[in-house]
Design a protein around this motif. Structure first.
Motif, PDB file in Angstrom:
ATOM      1  N   GLU A  14      -1.152   1.612  -4.374  1.00  0.00           N
ATOM      2  CA  GLU A  14       0.002   1.149  -3.595  1.00  0.00           C
ATOM      3  C   GLU A  14       0.393  -0.278  -3.988  1.00  0.00           C
ATOM      4  OE1 GLU A  14      -0.449   1.962   0.607  1.00  0.00           O
ATOM      5  OE2 GLU A  14       1.123   0.463   0.989  1.00  0.00           O
ATOM      6  N   ALA A  15      -0.612  -1.118  -4.196  1.00  0.00           N
ATOM      7  CA  ALA A  15      -0.323  -2.506  -4.584  1.00  0.00           C
ATOM      8  C   ALA A  15       0.404  -2.544  -5.930  1.00  0.00           C
ATOM      9  CB  ALA A  15      -1.619  -3.316  -4.650  1.00  0.00           C
ATOM     10  N   ALA A  16      -0.054  -1.715  -6.865  1.00  0.00           N
ATOM     11  CA  ALA A  16       0.567  -1.698  -8.199  1.00  0.00           C
ATOM     12  C   ALA A  16       1.988  -1.129  -8.116  1.00  0.00           C
ATOM     13  CB  ALA A  16      -0.282  -0.873  -9.162  1.00  0.00           C
ATOM     14  N   ARG A  17       2.145  -0.088  -7.305  1.00  0.00           N
ATOM     15  CA  ARG A  17       3.476   0.540  -7.165  1.00  0.00           C
ATOM     16  C   ARG A  17       4.469  -0.455  -6.560  1.00  0.00           C
ATOM     17  NH1 ARG A  17       2.706   5.380  -3.780  1.00  0.00           N
ATOM     18  NH2 ARG A  17       1.775   6.263  -5.644  1.00  0.00           N
ATOM     19  N   ASP A  18       4.001  -1.129  -5.531  1.00  0.00           N
ATOM     20  CA  ASP A  18       4.825  -2.139  -4.852  1.00  0.00           C
ATOM     21  C   ASP A  18       5.272  -3.247  -5.803  1.00  0.00           C
ATOM     22  OD1 ASP A  18       4.763  -1.362  -2.191  1.00  0.00           O
ATOM     23  OD2 ASP A  18       4.450  -3.511  -1.639  1.00  0.00           O
ATOM     24  N   PHE A  19       4.279  -3.752  -6.541  1.00  0.00           N
ATOM     25  CA  PHE A  19       4.555  -4.827  -7.492  1.00  0.00           C
ATOM     26  C   PHE A  19       5.562  -4.358  -8.551  1.00  0.00           C
ATOM     27  CE2 PHE A  19       3.591  -6.573 -11.715  1.00  0.00           C
ATOM     28  CZ  PHE A  19       3.970  -7.893 -11.492  1.00  0.00           C
ATOM     29  N   ALA A  20       5.335  -3.155  -9.067  1.00  0.00           N
ATOM     30  CA  ALA A  20       6.209  -2.648 -10.133  1.00  0.00           C
ATOM     31  C   ALA A  20       7.638  -2.466  -9.621  1.00  0.00           C
ATOM     32  CB  ALA A  20       5.663  -1.330 -10.681  1.00  0.00           C
ATOM     33  N   GLN A  21       7.751  -1.935  -8.414  1.00  0.00           N
ATOM     34  CA  GLN A  21       9.095  -1.693  -7.859  1.00  0.00           C
ATOM     35  C   GLN A  21       9.817  -2.999  -7.543  1.00  0.00           C
ATOM     36  OE1 GLN A  21      10.839   1.076  -7.501  1.00  0.00           O
ATOM     37  NE2 GLN A  21       9.231   2.440  -8.257  1.00  0.00           N
ATOM     38  N   LYS A  22       9.066  -3.938  -6.933  1.00  0.00           N
ATOM     39  CA  LYS A  22       9.733  -5.171  -6.461  1.00  0.00           C
ATOM     40  C   LYS A  22       9.912  -6.201  -7.562  1.00  0.00           C
ATOM     41  CE  LYS A  22       8.296  -4.926  -1.648  1.00  0.00           C
ATOM     42  NZ  LYS A  22       6.977  -4.878  -1.073  1.00  0.00           N
ATOM     43  N   GLU A  23       8.907  -6.344  -8.420  1.00  0.00           N
ATOM     44  CA  GLU A  23       8.936  -7.455  -9.378  1.00  0.00           C
ATOM     45  C   GLU A  23       9.298  -7.041 -10.802  1.00  0.00           C
ATOM     46  OE1 GLU A  23       8.745 -10.356  -8.161  1.00  0.00           O
ATOM     47  OE2 GLU A  23       7.884  -9.905  -6.185  1.00  0.00           O
ATOM     48  N   LEU A  24       8.980  -5.813 -11.172  1.00  0.00           N
ATOM     49  CA  LEU A  24       9.236  -5.424 -12.568  1.00  0.00           C
ATOM     50  C   LEU A  24      10.575  -4.698 -12.742  1.00  0.00           C
ATOM     51  CD1 LEU A  24       5.681  -4.217 -13.720  1.00  0.00           C
ATOM     52  CD2 LEU A  24       6.732  -6.462 -14.017  1.00  0.00           C
ATOM     53  N   GLU A  74      -0.972   3.374 -14.422  1.00  0.00           N
ATOM     54  CA  GLU A  74       0.038   4.437 -14.277  1.00  0.00           C
ATOM     55  C   GLU A  74       1.259   3.928 -13.512  1.00  0.00           C
ATOM     56  OE1 GLU A  74      -1.325   8.309 -12.817  1.00  0.00           O
ATOM     57  OE2 GLU A  74       0.723   8.787 -12.191  1.00  0.00           O
ATOM     58  N   GLU A  75       1.018   3.227 -12.410  1.00  0.00           N
ATOM     59  CA  GLU A  75       2.151   2.764 -11.604  1.00  0.00           C
ATOM     60  C   GLU A  75       3.005   1.744 -12.364  1.00  0.00           C
ATOM     61  OE1 GLU A  75       3.205   4.131  -8.869  1.00  0.00           O
ATOM     62  OE2 GLU A  75       1.483   5.478  -8.961  1.00  0.00           O
ATOM     63  N   ILE A  76       2.339   0.826 -13.052  1.00  0.00           N
ATOM     64  CA  ILE A  76       3.090  -0.205 -13.781  1.00  0.00           C
ATOM     65  C   ILE A  76       3.825   0.426 -14.977  1.00  0.00           C
ATOM     66  CG2 ILE A  76       2.766  -2.337 -15.153  1.00  0.00           C
ATOM     67  CD1 ILE A  76       0.744  -3.140 -12.902  1.00  0.00           C
ATOM     68  N   GLN A 249      -1.282   4.821 -19.519  1.00  0.00           N
ATOM     69  CA  GLN A 249       0.096   4.373 -19.744  1.00  0.00           C
ATOM     70  C   GLN A 249       0.989   5.589 -20.019  1.00  0.00           C
ATOM     71  OE1 GLN A 249       1.084   2.266 -23.490  1.00  0.00           O
ATOM     72  NE2 GLN A 249       2.173   0.793 -22.227  1.00  0.00           N
ATOM     73  N   ALA A 250       0.494   6.503 -20.855  1.00  0.00           N
ATOM     74  CA  ALA A 250       1.282   7.700 -21.199  1.00  0.00           C
ATOM     75  C   ALA A 250       1.526   8.549 -19.953  1.00  0.00           C
ATOM     76  CB  ALA A 250       0.550   8.503 -22.277  1.00  0.00           C
ATOM     77  N   VAL A 251       0.515   8.683 -19.098  1.00  0.00           N
ATOM     78  CA  VAL A 251       0.690   9.447 -17.850  1.00  0.00           C
ATOM     79  C   VAL A 251       1.762   8.755 -16.997  1.00  0.00           C
ATOM     80  CG1 VAL A 251      -0.404  10.151 -15.678  1.00  0.00           C
ATOM     81  CG2 VAL A 251      -1.637  10.434 -17.831  1.00  0.00           C
ATOM     82  N   GLY A 252       1.716   7.433 -16.935  1.00  0.00           N
ATOM     83  CA  GLY A 252       2.705   6.684 -16.154  1.00  0.00           C
ATOM     84  C   GLY A 252       4.118   6.877 -16.697  1.00  0.00           C
ATOM     85  N   ILE A 253       4.253   6.860 -18.009  1.00  0.00           N
ATOM     86  CA  ILE A 253       5.577   7.053 -18.617  1.00  0.00           C
ATOM     87  C   ILE A 253       6.108   8.446 -18.247  1.00  0.00           C
ATOM     88  CG2 ILE A 253       6.782   7.350 -20.828  1.00  0.00           C
ATOM     89  CD1 ILE A 253       4.863   5.208 -22.005  1.00  0.00           C
ATOM     90  N   ALA A 254       5.243   9.451 -18.429  1.00  0.00           N
ATOM     91  CA  ALA A 254       5.659  10.830 -18.128  1.00  0.00           C
ATOM     92  C   ALA A 254       5.982  10.980 -16.640  1.00  0.00           C
ATOM     93  CB  ALA A 254       4.549  11.796 -18.540  1.00  0.00           C
ATOM     94  N   ALA A 255       5.123  10.407 -15.797  1.00  0.00           N
ATOM     95  CA  ALA A 255       5.317  10.553 -14.346  1.00  0.00           C
ATOM     96  C   ALA A 255       6.564   9.795 -13.890  1.00  0.00           C
ATOM     97  CB  ALA A 255       4.077  10.054 -13.603  1.00  0.00           C
ATOM     98  N   GLY A 256       6.823   8.645 -14.495  1.00  0.00           N
ATOM     99  CA  GLY A 256       8.029   7.881 -14.158  1.00  0.00           C
ATOM    100  C   GLY A 256       9.280   8.680 -14.497  1.00  0.00           C
ATOM    101  N   ALA A 257       9.277   9.300 -15.686  1.00  0.00           N
ATOM    102  CA  ALA A 257      10.439  10.096 -16.111  1.00  0.00           C
ATOM    103  C   ALA A 257      10.588  11.335 -15.229  1.00  0.00           C
ATOM    104  CB  ALA A 257      10.268  10.495 -17.579  1.00  0.00           C
TER     105      ALA A 257
END
Ligand code: CAA
Length: 394
Positions: A14-24, A74-76, A249-257
């Motif tokens: 959750e912390a990583a998801r939050d950071f990625a959504q708000k800051e990245l 994954e989240e980032i 990272q690859a899982v995160g890319i796929a999951a993001g898409a």
């Protein structure tokens, strides 16, 4: 067998998801298009504990397990892969390498700063003429008595221009083959360290990728990592762990898409109904969900094996080859689901598709992962032994 994540895992996720959504997310399209390094955001990642997640608290790290690291990666990676590759290299290659194989002095001097993101590290193995064939190093480190003299060129170095230290792999005795290779800690402000221009790349465009030139760099003897001749095995051990980071990272890319495709296909209508009601799109979503889930499970198993101190060489290679191919395949599908919108930057999926490609190349190409997997099969004579209950603790 237990597939449940712990409370701590959920908190990290959750912390990583939050950071990625708000800051990245807000600046990611501009950074990608103009190749702007996310200096401020990467500094924040250090402050939040994402740059030394698995380092023990004794050296300033988070003392977390590898699954926590995979969840954060994954989240980032769903949002900004230039940031997640900086995080991956610092965590899995540099910090893990130093904590596992460095001397106490090296840990006190370097790891304590790298673990909190005060300094960023780079891993310098690839060369213009030595990528997959890592024993063919042309960079040399000549033993001069009280120091080594380092000369050579390294290519495609992530964090190359912004790092304070480099872990450099170099030949010290060509006659000895891989046993004549050593790993060194090099400070980037030492005389003779030259940083080439930033690479203009297909994906991870804001990541800080450079060629590095070493010209008569004096490296103190105490900056060699491990016993004389350990450098090649150091690189291999570090890369085995690193492959779990890139697979995440690859899982995160796929999951993001996938998440973008699910949302878009719900909102977009064609022929009188949302496009997710058309089997052509619904089946794509089903395949995406299935294969991303499989990739994630492979990554988490490799991470668990690493924490359990099992031999995870084969599992890490399998996770990386599978996850990176899933990322490539399903980011293409996500663009297709978005139609014309998928082809423009504003919708994010084209960036994820471009970012996916590098996961099949760096930290060992898909072909190298298949070399590693097939050698393990031949060596162990039983495909399942290194994977399931028979996994041997090392
Ligand atoms: N763990 C521990 N030891 C290992 C090992 C591993 N995973 N792999 C090999 N070794 C050992 C072998 O046991 C052998 O030791 P002994 O002679 O004592 O038995 C020694 O290392 C040499 O092994 P090989 O004979 O298998 O070596 P090779 O020349 O055939 O190469 C390879 C093996 C797997 C192909 C290797 O060269 C490799 O992994 N290449 C890819 C390199 C790579 O991943 N580069 C990525 C660049 S870094 C990057 O991308 C970072 C970034 O910025 C994002």
């Amino acid at each position: 067998m237990n597939f449940e994540l712990t409370e701590e895992h959920f908190a990290v996720q959750e912390a990583a998801r939050d950071f990625a959504q708000k800051e990245l997310k807000p600046g990611v399209i501009e950074r990608d298009s103009k190749m702007i390094y996310a200096l401020e955001q990467i500094k924040m990642m250090g402050d939040l504990g994402f740059m030394g997640m698995m380092v023990s608290p004794e050296y300033g790290g988070g003392g977390m397990d590898t699954i926590s690291y995979c969840l954060a990666m994954e989240e980032i990676s769903k949002i900004d892969n230039s940031c997640s590759v900086a995080m991956s290299v610092n965590n899995s290659l540099v910090c893990w390498g130093l904590e596992t194989f460095g001397s106490e002095d090296q840990k006190q001097k370097y790891l304590t700063k790298l673990a909190v993101g005060e300094w960023i590290g780079a891993f310098c193995l690839s060369e213009p003429e030595a990528g997959s064939d890592a024993t063919s190093q042309q960079t040399t480190a000549i033993d001069m008595g009280d120091h080594y003299l380092l000369n050579g060129t390294k290519n495609w170095i992530t964090n190359g221009g912004t790092s304070k230290i480099h872990l450099v792999i170099a030949q010290t005795d060509r006659e000895k083959g891989h046993r004549g290779i050593n790993a060194f800690i090099v400070e980037t402000d030492w005389d003779g360290v030259g940083i080439g221009a930033k690479e203009d790349k297909l994906g991870i465009r804001s990541s800080d990728t450079h060629t590095i030139m070493y010209t008569d760099v004096k490296v103190p003897k105490e900056n060699r990592i491990g016993e004389d001749g350990f450098g090649f095995k150091f690189a291999m051990r570090v890369l085995t762990g690193g492959r779990i980071g890139i697979a995440s990272q690859a899982v995160g890319i796929a999951a993001g898409a996938y998440e973008l495709a699910v949302a878009y296909s719900h909102d977009r209508a064609a022929f009188g109904k949302p496009i997710n009601q058309h089997q052509a799109i619904a089946f794509k979503l089903a395949d995406m969900a299935t294969e991303i889930d499989a990739a994630r499970m492979m990554v988490h198993r490799a991470a668990w094996m690493k924490d359990e101190k099992m031999d995870y060489t084969m599992s890490a290679a399998m996770a990386k080859v599978f996850a990176s191919e899933v990322a490539m395949k399903h980011t293409v599908e996500a663009v297709q689901i978005h139609g014309g919108y998928g082809f423009v930057k504003e919708y994010h999926v084209e960036r994820l598709m471009r970012d996916a490609k590098i996961t099949q190349i760096y930290e060992g190409t898909s072909e190298i992962q298949r070399v590693v997997i097939s050698r393990e099969i031949i060596k162990k004579g039983n495909l399942y032994a290194p994977i399931l209950g028979a996994a041997v603790k090392v």
